[in-house]
Design an enzyme around this catalytic site. Sequence first.
Site, PDB file in Angstrom:
ATOM      1  N   THR A  20      -5.832   3.809  -2.748  1.00 35.19           N
ATOM      2  CA  THR A  20      -6.891   4.251  -3.031  1.00 35.19           C
ATOM      3  C   THR A  20      -7.349   5.758  -3.469  1.00 35.19           C
ATOM      4  O   THR A  20      -6.743   6.597  -2.873  1.00 35.19           O
ATOM      5  CB  THR A  20      -8.201   4.214  -1.715  1.00 35.19           C
ATOM      6  OG1 THR A  20      -7.716   3.025  -1.099  1.00 35.19           O
ATOM      7  CG2 THR A  20      -9.340   4.851  -1.858  1.00 35.19           C
ATOM      8  N   PRO A  21      -7.499   5.991  -4.708  1.00 37.86           N
ATOM      9  CA  PRO A  21      -7.621   7.353  -5.355  1.00 37.86           C
ATOM     10  C   PRO A  21      -8.430   8.243  -4.389  1.00 37.86           C
ATOM     11  O   PRO A  21      -9.434   8.059  -3.915  1.00 37.86           O
ATOM     12  CB  PRO A  21      -8.179   7.137  -6.751  1.00 37.86           C
ATOM     13  CG  PRO A  21      -8.181   5.864  -7.054  1.00 37.86           C
ATOM     14  CD  PRO A  21      -8.133   4.855  -5.699  1.00 37.86           C
ATOM     15  N   HIS A  67      -8.385  -8.314  -0.468  1.00 40.74           N
ATOM     16  CA  HIS A  67      -8.140  -8.694   0.914  1.00 40.74           C
ATOM     17  C   HIS A  67      -9.332  -9.613   1.428  1.00 40.74           C
ATOM     18  O   HIS A  67     -10.391  -9.256   1.308  1.00 40.74           O
ATOM     19  CB  HIS A  67      -8.246  -7.441   1.891  1.00 40.74           C
ATOM     20  CG  HIS A  67      -6.890  -6.280   1.590  1.00 40.74           C
ATOM     21  ND1 HIS A  67      -6.571  -6.015   0.266  1.00 40.74           N
ATOM     22  CD2 HIS A  67      -5.857  -6.128   2.545  1.00 40.74           C
ATOM     23  CE1 HIS A  67      -5.490  -5.382   0.529  1.00 40.74           C
ATOM     24  NE2 HIS A  67      -5.190  -5.187   1.612  1.00 40.74           N
ATOM     25  N   HIS A 123       0.956  -1.308   0.072  1.00 36.89           N
ATOM     26  CA  HIS A 123      -0.027   0.038   0.061  1.00 36.89           C
ATOM     27  C   HIS A 123       0.962   1.361   0.043  1.00 36.89           C
ATOM     28  O   HIS A 123       1.657   1.463   0.784  1.00 36.89           O
ATOM     29  CB  HIS A 123      -0.961   0.070   1.204  1.00 36.89           C
ATOM     30  CG  HIS A 123      -1.829  -1.144   1.210  1.00 36.89           C
ATOM     31  ND1 HIS A 123      -3.085  -1.117   0.701  1.00 36.89           N
ATOM     32  CD2 HIS A 123      -1.821  -2.437   1.883  1.00 36.89           C
ATOM     33  CE1 HIS A 123      -3.648  -2.106   1.060  1.00 36.89           C
ATOM     34  NE2 HIS A 123      -2.913  -2.969   1.704  1.00 36.89           N
ATOM     35  N   ASP A 182       3.065  -5.622   2.789  1.00 37.64           N
ATOM     36  CA  ASP A 182       1.849  -4.812   2.953  1.00 37.64           C
ATOM     37  C   ASP A 182       2.032  -3.377   3.225  1.00 37.64           C
ATOM     38  O   ASP A 182       1.593  -2.692   2.486  1.00 37.64           O
ATOM     39  CB  ASP A 182       1.388  -5.620   4.397  1.00 37.64           C
ATOM     40  CG  ASP A 182      -0.154  -5.271   4.521  1.00 37.64           C
ATOM     41  OD1 ASP A 182      -0.880  -4.654   3.828  1.00 37.64           O
ATOM     42  OD2 ASP A 182      -0.886  -5.337   5.584  1.00 37.64           O
ATOM     43  N   HIS A 226      -2.473   9.545   5.724  1.00 36.06           N
ATOM     44  CA  HIS A 226      -3.528  10.193   4.669  1.00 36.06           C
ATOM     45  C   HIS A 226      -3.553  11.517   4.735  1.00 36.06           C
ATOM     46  O   HIS A 226      -3.670  12.422   3.905  1.00 36.06           O
ATOM     47  CB  HIS A 226      -4.645   9.462   4.916  1.00 36.06           C
ATOM     48  CG  HIS A 226      -4.738   8.042   4.146  1.00 36.06           C
ATOM     49  ND1 HIS A 226      -4.848   7.911   2.972  1.00 36.06           N
ATOM     50  CD2 HIS A 226      -5.073   6.864   4.919  1.00 36.06           C
ATOM     51  CE1 HIS A 226      -4.908   6.464   2.602  1.00 36.06           C
ATOM     52  NE2 HIS A 226      -4.959   5.807   3.787  1.00 36.06           N
ATOM     53  N   ASN A 257       0.537   4.374   0.938  1.00 34.83           N
ATOM     54  CA  ASN A 257       0.621   5.328   2.156  1.00 34.83           C
ATOM     55  C   ASN A 257       0.967   4.402   3.437  1.00 34.83           C
ATOM     56  O   ASN A 257       1.767   5.094   4.109  1.00 34.83           O
ATOM     57  CB  ASN A 257      -0.727   5.772   2.349  1.00 34.83           C
ATOM     58  CG  ASN A 257      -1.134   7.237   1.767  1.00 34.83           C
ATOM     59  OD1 ASN A 257      -0.893   8.160   1.934  1.00 34.83           O
ATOM     60  ND2 ASN A 257      -1.994   6.829   0.751  1.00 34.83           N
ATOM     61  N   GLU A 272      -8.773 -11.621   6.471  1.00 29.17           N
ATOM     62  CA  GLU A 272      -7.609 -10.941   7.260  1.00 29.17           C
ATOM     63  C   GLU A 272      -8.206 -11.088   8.774  1.00 29.17           C
ATOM     64  O   GLU A 272      -7.159 -11.270   9.694  1.00 29.17           O
ATOM     65  CB  GLU A 272      -7.512  -9.466   6.781  1.00 29.17           C
ATOM     66  CG  GLU A 272      -6.377  -8.941   7.303  1.00 29.17           C
ATOM     67  CD  GLU A 272      -5.969  -7.329   6.900  1.00 29.17           C
ATOM     68  OE1 GLU A 272      -4.975  -6.796   7.112  1.00 29.17           O
ATOM     69  OE2 GLU A 272      -6.700  -7.106   5.914  1.00 29.17           O
TER      70      GLU A 272
END
Length: 351
Positions: free
Chosen positions: A106-107, A206, A23, A291, A73, A25, A209
């Site tokens: 994620t946009p 995912h 990911h 991750d 974020h 971020n 989890e």
Amino acid sequence: MELDESSCIAKIKKLPKTELHAHLNGSISQNTAKKLIDLKKLKSGDNSTFDLNIPKLASNDLPGCFELFSLFHELTDSPEAIYLATCDVIKEFYEDNVLYLELRTTPKASFAGHMTQKSYVEVVVKAIEDTCSTVCQKMTVKLLLSIDRKRSVTDAEETMKIAEEYTTSTTKIVGVDLSGNPVCDARHLFPVLEYVKKAGLNLTVHISEVPNTFEEVEALLKIHPDRLGHGTYLHPSKGGSEKNYDLLKQLKIPLEVCLTSNVISKTVESYESHHFPLFRDIGYPIVLCTDDKGVFDTTLSKEYYLASKYYGLMEDDLFNHSFNSINYIFATEQEKCQLQELWKQQNNKNN
């Protein structure tokens, strides 16, 4: 004499590697976070100081980790910050000899009206192109657009449409990911995921989890994703259903496994009790991933080291694992063949 951990990781670092579950971020390192804080203060005229210690914050359970994601974020709240973060993340993976990387993000929209999902994606793609054409020329970087479980169907449809548009005009975006807080029910998004598959886009999700309902897991498997993330509770010995496990073995969808992430976020008790060896022992297709390397203070070389330490993978096993991971990337057969040749060349050079 046995090598210590740092020496082993340094040796593993020489291996060419593929990273398929990272990911954007969550991969921001402490050094990059400090740059982003300085950028944020510069843009706002704020002269205050802020100390961020990612390894300290990383020792938490899953809810605590998502609090840290929220912090990142907040730091990537402008096109300049997104560009800086993307470039740095790519460079750091390259320094770890990751030669094929699939980033996922994620946009975002809004930023006080200055950003749309599409313009966010454009910034990330530009950062990928610029970094790979300059300091990381031997590296291939692709992008997956993530759909957050807690987002609306409208948001998800917009993300899916951007992915669909880009796959016809560029090779940088290679598919869609379903992610977000795993305790959130994702079934309202299943029609979007089904459309992704019908449209011929690659899909990774995912799954399991946390102990999700068996019905959700079964429904996700029946969409036939191209890869699965985590799968912590898929195995019957970990609380999974025999029915879903039998379906999983039948489909043989490659599993993206993240050792440190699972242990630190406490979705598994320890490395010894991780599900990695259960799937490896039955020859199931799996690939080691980070991750969120920044949040969990890890590298892909460290994940390989942990697999060696806890599950008995020898040097040849680690190379073979990395080489076999090429089979699971979202790329053309020609690209896979080119990477396989590159891996062989690197291996010959190291030996």
